[in-house]
Design a protein around this motif. Structure first.
Motif, PDB file in Angstrom:
ATOM      1  N   ILE A 112      -5.266  13.001  10.566  1.00 44.07           N
ATOM      2  CA  ILE A 112      -5.367  11.552  10.634  1.00 44.07           C
ATOM      3  C   ILE A 112      -4.217  11.030  11.485  1.00 44.07           C
ATOM      4  O   ILE A 112      -3.241  11.743  11.755  1.00 44.07           O
ATOM      5  CB  ILE A 112      -5.330  10.897   9.240  1.00 44.07           C
ATOM      6  N   LEU A 113      -4.345   9.793  11.922  1.00 49.94           N
ATOM      7  CA  LEU A 113      -3.302   9.140  12.706  1.00 49.94           C
ATOM      8  C   LEU A 113      -2.518   8.233  11.774  1.00 49.94           C
ATOM      9  O   LEU A 113      -3.075   7.333  11.146  1.00 49.94           O
ATOM     10  CB  LEU A 113      -3.924   8.331  13.842  1.00 49.94           C
ATOM     11  N   GLU A 114      -1.223   8.484  11.677  1.00 50.33           N
ATOM     12  CA  GLU A 114      -0.363   7.651  10.834  1.00 50.33           C
ATOM     13  C   GLU A 114       0.105   6.459  11.663  1.00 50.33           C
ATOM     14  O   GLU A 114       0.773   6.606  12.690  1.00 50.33           O
ATOM     15  CB  GLU A 114       0.854   8.449  10.353  1.00 50.33           C
ATOM     16  N   SER A 115      -0.307   5.267  11.242  1.00 51.67           N
ATOM     17  CA  SER A 115       0.094   4.046  11.936  1.00 51.67           C
ATOM     18  C   SER A 115       0.342   2.963  10.900  1.00 51.67           C
ATOM     19  O   SER A 115      -0.057   3.079   9.742  1.00 51.67           O
ATOM     20  CB  SER A 115      -0.993   3.602  12.915  1.00 51.67           C
ATOM     21  N   SER A 116       0.997   1.903  11.334  1.00 51.55           N
ATOM     22  CA  SER A 116       1.369   0.833  10.419  1.00 51.55           C
ATOM     23  C   SER A 116       0.140   0.185   9.821  1.00 51.55           C
ATOM     24  O   SER A 116      -0.862  -0.035  10.495  1.00 51.55           O
ATOM     25  CB  SER A 116       2.197  -0.208  11.173  1.00 51.55           C
ATOM     26  N   VAL A 117       0.223  -0.113   8.544  1.00 56.28           N
ATOM     27  CA  VAL A 117      -0.878  -0.783   7.883  1.00 56.28           C
ATOM     28  C   VAL A 117      -0.889  -2.267   8.211  1.00 56.28           C
ATOM     29  O   VAL A 117      -1.893  -2.946   8.057  1.00 56.28           O
ATOM     30  CB  VAL A 117      -0.804  -0.555   6.360  1.00 56.28           C
ATOM     31  N   ILE A 133       0.858  -1.186   0.000  1.00 55.49           N
ATOM     32  CA  ILE A 133       0.000   0.000   0.000  1.00 55.49           C
ATOM     33  C   ILE A 133       0.886   1.225   0.000  1.00 55.49           C
ATOM     34  O   ILE A 133       1.826   1.341   0.788  1.00 55.49           O
ATOM     35  CB  ILE A 133      -0.912  -0.006   1.256  1.00 55.49           C
ATOM     36  N   ASN A 134       0.564   2.158  -0.886  1.00 56.89           N
ATOM     37  CA  ASN A 134       1.351   3.386  -1.005  1.00 56.89           C
ATOM     38  C   ASN A 134       0.399   4.581  -1.089  1.00 56.89           C
ATOM     39  O   ASN A 134      -0.426   4.635  -2.009  1.00 56.89           O
ATOM     40  CB  ASN A 134       2.241   3.333  -2.251  1.00 56.89           C
ATOM     41  N   PRO A 135       0.438   5.530  -0.114  1.00 57.67           N
ATOM     42  CA  PRO A 135       1.324   5.597   1.059  1.00 57.67           C
ATOM     43  C   PRO A 135       1.041   4.458   2.034  1.00 57.67           C
ATOM     44  O   PRO A 135      -0.100   4.024   2.179  1.00 57.67           O
ATOM     45  CB  PRO A 135       0.981   6.937   1.710  1.00 57.67           C
ATOM     46  N   SER A 136       2.071   4.013   2.759  1.00 61.22           N
ATOM     47  CA  SER A 136       1.979   2.845   3.622  1.00 61.22           C
ATOM     48  C   SER A 136       1.458   3.234   4.999  1.00 61.22           C
ATOM     49  O   SER A 136       2.226   3.392   5.949  1.00 61.22           O
ATOM     50  CB  SER A 136       3.340   2.161   3.742  1.00 61.22           C
ATOM     51  N   ARG A 137       0.150   3.414   5.074  1.00 65.25           N
ATOM     52  CA  ARG A 137      -0.506   3.705   6.349  1.00 65.25           C
ATOM     53  C   ARG A 137      -1.959   3.251   6.252  1.00 65.25           C
ATOM     54  O   ARG A 137      -2.481   3.024   5.149  1.00 65.25           O
ATOM     55  CB  ARG A 137      -0.406   5.189   6.691  1.00 65.25           C
ATOM     56  N   SER A 138      -2.616   3.148   7.428  1.00 57.30           N
ATOM     57  CA  SER A 138      -3.980   2.621   7.449  1.00 57.30           C
ATOM     58  C   SER A 138      -5.037   3.708   7.270  1.00 57.30           C
ATOM     59  O   SER A 138      -6.148   3.420   6.857  1.00 57.30           O
ATOM     60  CB  SER A 138      -4.234   1.869   8.768  1.00 57.30           C
ATOM     61  N   ARG A 183      -7.201 -16.144  -0.692  1.00 59.62           N
ATOM     62  CA  ARG A 183      -7.094 -14.764  -0.216  1.00 59.62           C
ATOM     63  C   ARG A 183      -5.863 -14.601   0.666  1.00 59.62           C
ATOM     64  O   ARG A 183      -5.577 -15.449   1.495  1.00 59.62           O
ATOM     65  CB  ARG A 183      -8.340 -14.371   0.571  1.00 59.62           C
ATOM     66  N   ARG A 184      -5.197 -13.482   0.462  1.00 62.62           N
ATOM     67  CA  ARG A 184      -3.990 -13.225   1.243  1.00 62.62           C
ATOM     68  C   ARG A 184      -3.941 -11.765   1.691  1.00 62.62           C
ATOM     69  O   ARG A 184      -4.446 -10.874   1.035  1.00 62.62           O
ATOM     70  CB  ARG A 184      -2.739 -13.526   0.409  1.00 62.62           C
ATOM     71  N   ARG A 185      -3.337 -11.552   2.847  1.00 61.25           N
ATOM     72  CA  ARG A 185      -2.942 -10.245   3.365  1.00 61.25           C
ATOM     73  C   ARG A 185      -4.066  -9.202   3.432  1.00 61.25           C
ATOM     74  O   ARG A 185      -3.929  -8.098   2.889  1.00 61.25           O
ATOM     75  CB  ARG A 185      -1.795  -9.671   2.515  1.00 61.25           C
ATOM     76  N   PRO A 186      -5.178  -9.477   4.080  1.00 56.12           N
ATOM     77  CA  PRO A 186      -6.208  -8.427   4.210  1.00 56.12           C
ATOM     78  C   PRO A 186      -5.708  -7.290   5.095  1.00 56.12           C
ATOM     79  O   PRO A 186      -5.032  -7.510   6.094  1.00 56.12           O
ATOM     80  CB  PRO A 186      -7.383  -9.165   4.857  1.00 56.12           C
ATOM     81  N   ARG A 187      -6.068  -6.062   4.707  1.00 58.71           N
ATOM     82  CA  ARG A 187      -5.644  -4.888   5.468  1.00 58.71           C
ATOM     83  C   ARG A 187      -6.806  -3.901   5.560  1.00 58.71           C
ATOM     84  O   ARG A 187      -7.561  -3.699   4.601  1.00 58.71           O
ATOM     85  CB  ARG A 187      -4.447  -4.190   4.798  1.00 58.71           C
ATOM     86  N   ASN A 188      -6.920  -3.236   6.735  1.00 59.12           N
ATOM     87  CA  ASN A 188      -7.943  -2.208   6.934  1.00 59.12           C
ATOM     88  C   ASN A 188      -7.451  -0.867   6.403  1.00 59.12           C
ATOM     89  O   ASN A 188      -6.338  -0.441   6.725  1.00 59.12           O
ATOM     90  CB  ASN A 188      -8.258  -2.059   8.429  1.00 59.12           C
ATOM     91  N   ILE A 189      -8.297  -0.182   5.633  1.00 56.65           N
ATOM     92  CA  ILE A 189      -8.001   1.169   5.152  1.00 56.65           C
ATOM     93  C   ILE A 189      -9.211   2.048   5.448  1.00 56.65           C
ATOM     94  O   ILE A 189     -10.349   1.681   5.129  1.00 56.65           O
ATOM     95  CB  ILE A 189      -7.684   1.174   3.646  1.00 56.65           C
ATOM     96  N   THR A 190      -8.979   3.206   6.077  1.00 57.94           N
ATOM     97  CA  THR A 190     -10.057   4.159   6.343  1.00 57.94           C
ATOM     98  C   THR A 190      -9.738   5.485   5.694  1.00 57.94           C
ATOM     99  O   THR A 190      -8.574   5.906   5.631  1.00 57.94           O
ATOM    100  CB  THR A 190     -10.264   4.353   7.857  1.00 57.94           C
ATOM    101  N   LEU A 220       6.068   0.451  18.235  1.00 59.45           N
ATOM    102  CA  LEU A 220       5.085   1.101  17.387  1.00 59.45           C
ATOM    103  C   LEU A 220       5.265   2.606  17.486  1.00 59.45           C
ATOM    104  O   LEU A 220       5.310   3.158  18.582  1.00 59.45           O
ATOM    105  CB  LEU A 220       3.668   0.715  17.832  1.00 59.45           C
ATOM    106  N   THR A 221       5.357   3.273  16.344  1.00 56.90           N
ATOM    107  CA  THR A 221       5.483   4.729  16.302  1.00 56.90           C
ATOM    108  C   THR A 221       4.249   5.317  15.620  1.00 56.90           C
ATOM    109  O   THR A 221       3.876   4.889  14.527  1.00 56.90           O
ATOM    110  CB  THR A 221       6.742   5.162  15.535  1.00 56.90           C
ATOM    111  N   LEU A 222       3.627   6.302  16.273  1.00 55.02           N
ATOM    112  CA  LEU A 222       2.433   6.956  15.747  1.00 55.02           C
ATOM    113  C   LEU A 222       2.728   8.421  15.485  1.00 55.02           C
ATOM    114  O   LEU A 222       3.469   9.067  16.230  1.00 55.02           O
ATOM    115  CB  LEU A 222       1.278   6.837  16.748  1.00 55.02           C
ATOM    116  N   HIS A 223       2.135   8.965  14.400  1.00 59.46           N
ATOM    117  CA  HIS A 223       2.242  10.383  14.084  1.00 59.46           C
ATOM    118  C   HIS A 223       0.855  10.938  13.792  1.00 59.46           C
ATOM    119  O   HIS A 223       0.002  10.228  13.257  1.00 59.46           O
ATOM    120  CB  HIS A 223       3.148  10.628  12.853  1.00 59.46           C
ATOM    121  N   CYS A 224       0.679  12.231  14.107  1.00 57.21           N
ATOM    122  CA  CYS A 224      -0.511  12.940  13.655  1.00 57.21           C
ATOM    123  C   CYS A 224      -0.142  13.703  12.390  1.00 57.21           C
ATOM    124  O   CYS A 224       0.812  14.498  12.390  1.00 57.21           O
ATOM    125  CB  CYS A 224      -0.978  13.926  14.727  1.00 57.21           C
TER     126      CYS A 224
END
Length: 478
Positions: free
Chosen positions: A426-431, A343-348, A412-419, A440-444
């Motif tokens: 938004i909160l930048e967190s690992s996808v 996923i690019n950008p790599s965030r959820s 099916r492989r590698r399901p990921r949540n995207i909002t 775990l590092t979080l950014h606003c």
């Protein structure tokens, strides 16, 4: 002329007394006055007819109701004399022939407080001074039984939801074929009986489509003629606006094929009478035996079990359905999973109107893999496919969902949540799922710069703090 030499007769000037009157004393009686002067006698009075009835008449004693009396009720005893015999006072006796202290009328109301109030009762009549008494009535047995207590039950539950069908049933444990009638009482939220349903021959009170006005305390009593059972304990009927199902997963939503996982469907605040249906990617799952009792177990879990699961509960006839629960994604990977969803950008989380690209990358061969997604509306292939990838030029909130890689065979492989959010932060967190023990590092991120904010507050479990942005979990400090 009356022979007053009979000892039973006594004349005292203008009064004749007959002691122990018998039938032979029946007849016409009159009198006249006498004096020494002239004229020495008056004219005769009008005649009075004296009738002498049988010696010592006996009154009749009856009870209403007849038969067994129930504690907590009243029995009326009636002592009857032939009305042609004139007016009488009545005297009442219980168990022994010791009379009650006061004379009573023909009816005697007996309040049955306990079993000891039962037993033999008599009455007799009396009149005159000195009092002339009749014979005692035949003894009347008042049989007293402890009044049974009504039991009130509610189907499907004491907590129901608007639109459900509710049945309240009044049961009385009592021997024999006694036919009870029933009385229902409803105490409203203002602690006053707002509605009393009159007697009905049925044991059940049915509410076909319950609403908020039906809330309150319900109780019932049974009645036989004029007697009542003890009132049931009150049952509080609670009516909520709507039922909401929810899903929880144990032990965790990501696992490797061969492991076991259990999804549990629950209805908030209510547990009685529900059956459950399960859905994966909006499709109804036919293997309902796995969902018995609200639990859906996958053991062992396989790659094809990957997907987004929801549940729905129902109960009653006609059936009442909850809304579908919020979704729960199960991530099941192979022992040696070679395909990754990049996923690019790599965030959820992402801003609306931004662009996003997704691609399926296989270490050996990416051909045959496509990007699929699950949203609140449907499950579909990404609209703009580019080989094994997908490009979305301008995101909208409707693009929020679960994305995964799917092979031509349905693996099916590698399901990921995207909002996708319309807000400014938004909160930048690992996808990718975070493994226990990792850092775990979080950014606003702010929309205008798309870069981390230097000063921000972070919140965990945002629903517990009114200051939070419920989507973004972070707050800019000014």
């Amino acid at each position: 002329m009356l022979q007053t030499s009979d000892y039973r007769y006594t004349v005292n000037r203008d009064t004749l007394t007959i002691r122990g009157a018998t039938e032979s004393d029946q007849g016409q009686y009159w009198c006249r006055g006498q004096r020494d002067g002239r004229p020495n006698s008056s004219t005769s009075s009008s005649a009075v007819s004296l009738s002498v009835k049988d010696l010592n008449p006996k009154p009749e004693l009856t009870s209403d109701p007849a038969g067994a009396a129930l504690t907590g009720n009243t029995v009326t005893l009636t002592c009857r004399m032939d009305p042609s015999t004139g007016n009488w006072d009545f005297y009442w006796y219980k168990h022994t022939l010791n009379p009650e202290t006061e004379k009573k009328k023909t009816n005697y109301s007996l309040k049955i407080d306990s079993v000891s109030d039962g037993g033999q009762y008599w009455c007799r009549a009396g009149r005159g001074k000195p009092v002339y008494y009749t014979q005692y009535s035949d003894a009347l047995w008042v049989n007293v039984t402890v009044s049974p207590k009504a039991v009130l039950t509610v189907r499907p539950d004491e907590r129901v939801f608007r639109g459900e069908t509710v049945t309240l049933r009044c049961d009385i444990k009592w021997g024999g074929d006694t036919e009870w009638t029933y009385r229902w009482e409803i105490e409203g939220t203002n602690n006053q009986y707002k509605n009393t349903v009159s007697r009905t021959s049925t044991q059940e009170l049915n509410i076909s489509s319950v609403d908020l006005s039906h809330r309150g305390k319900y109780s019932c009593t049974g009645q036989i003629h004029t007697q009542s059972s003890q009132r049931s304990d009150a049952v509080t009927l609670t009516v909520s606006a709507e039922a909401q199902a929810s899903v929880r997963v144990s032990p965790q939503p990501w696992l490797t094929e061969g492991e076991s996982v259990t999804l549990t469907c629950e209805v908030s605040g209510s547990s009685k009478g529900w059956t459950f249906s399960w859905f994966r990617d909006h499709d109804h799952l036919s293997d309902s035996s796995r969902g018995a009792g609200g639990s859906y177990t996958l053991s062992p879990a396989a790659l094809q079990h990957t997907g987004v699961y929801t549940c729905r509960a129902e109960r009653g006839r006609p059936a009442y359905y909850t809304h579908n629960s919020s979704s729960q994604t199960l991530w099941i990977t192979g022992v040696s999973a070679s395909v990754s969803l990049v996923i690019n950008p790599s965030r959820s989380q992402h801003f609306s109107s931004d662009s996003l690209s997704l691609s399926c990358e296989d270490q050996s061969n990416s051909a045959g893999w496509t990007v699929r997604r699950y949203t609140d509306k449907d499950t579909q292939t990404c609209a703009k496919q580019t080989g094994s990838g997908c490009v979305m030029d301008s995101l909208s909130t409707s693009d929020t969902g679960v994305y995964w890689c799917e092979s031509e065979s349905g693996e099916r492989r590698r399901p990921r949540n995207i909002t996708v959010h319309d807000g400014e932060m938004i909160l930048e967190s690992s996808v990718d799922p975070v493994i226990e023990g990792e850092t775990l590092t979080l950014h606003c991120l702010h929309r205008s710069t798309n870069s981390p904010i230097l000063s921000a507050d972070f919140y965990k479990d945002p629903e517990s703090d009114d200051r939070r942005d419920e989507h973004h979990y972070c707050l800019k400090v000014t």
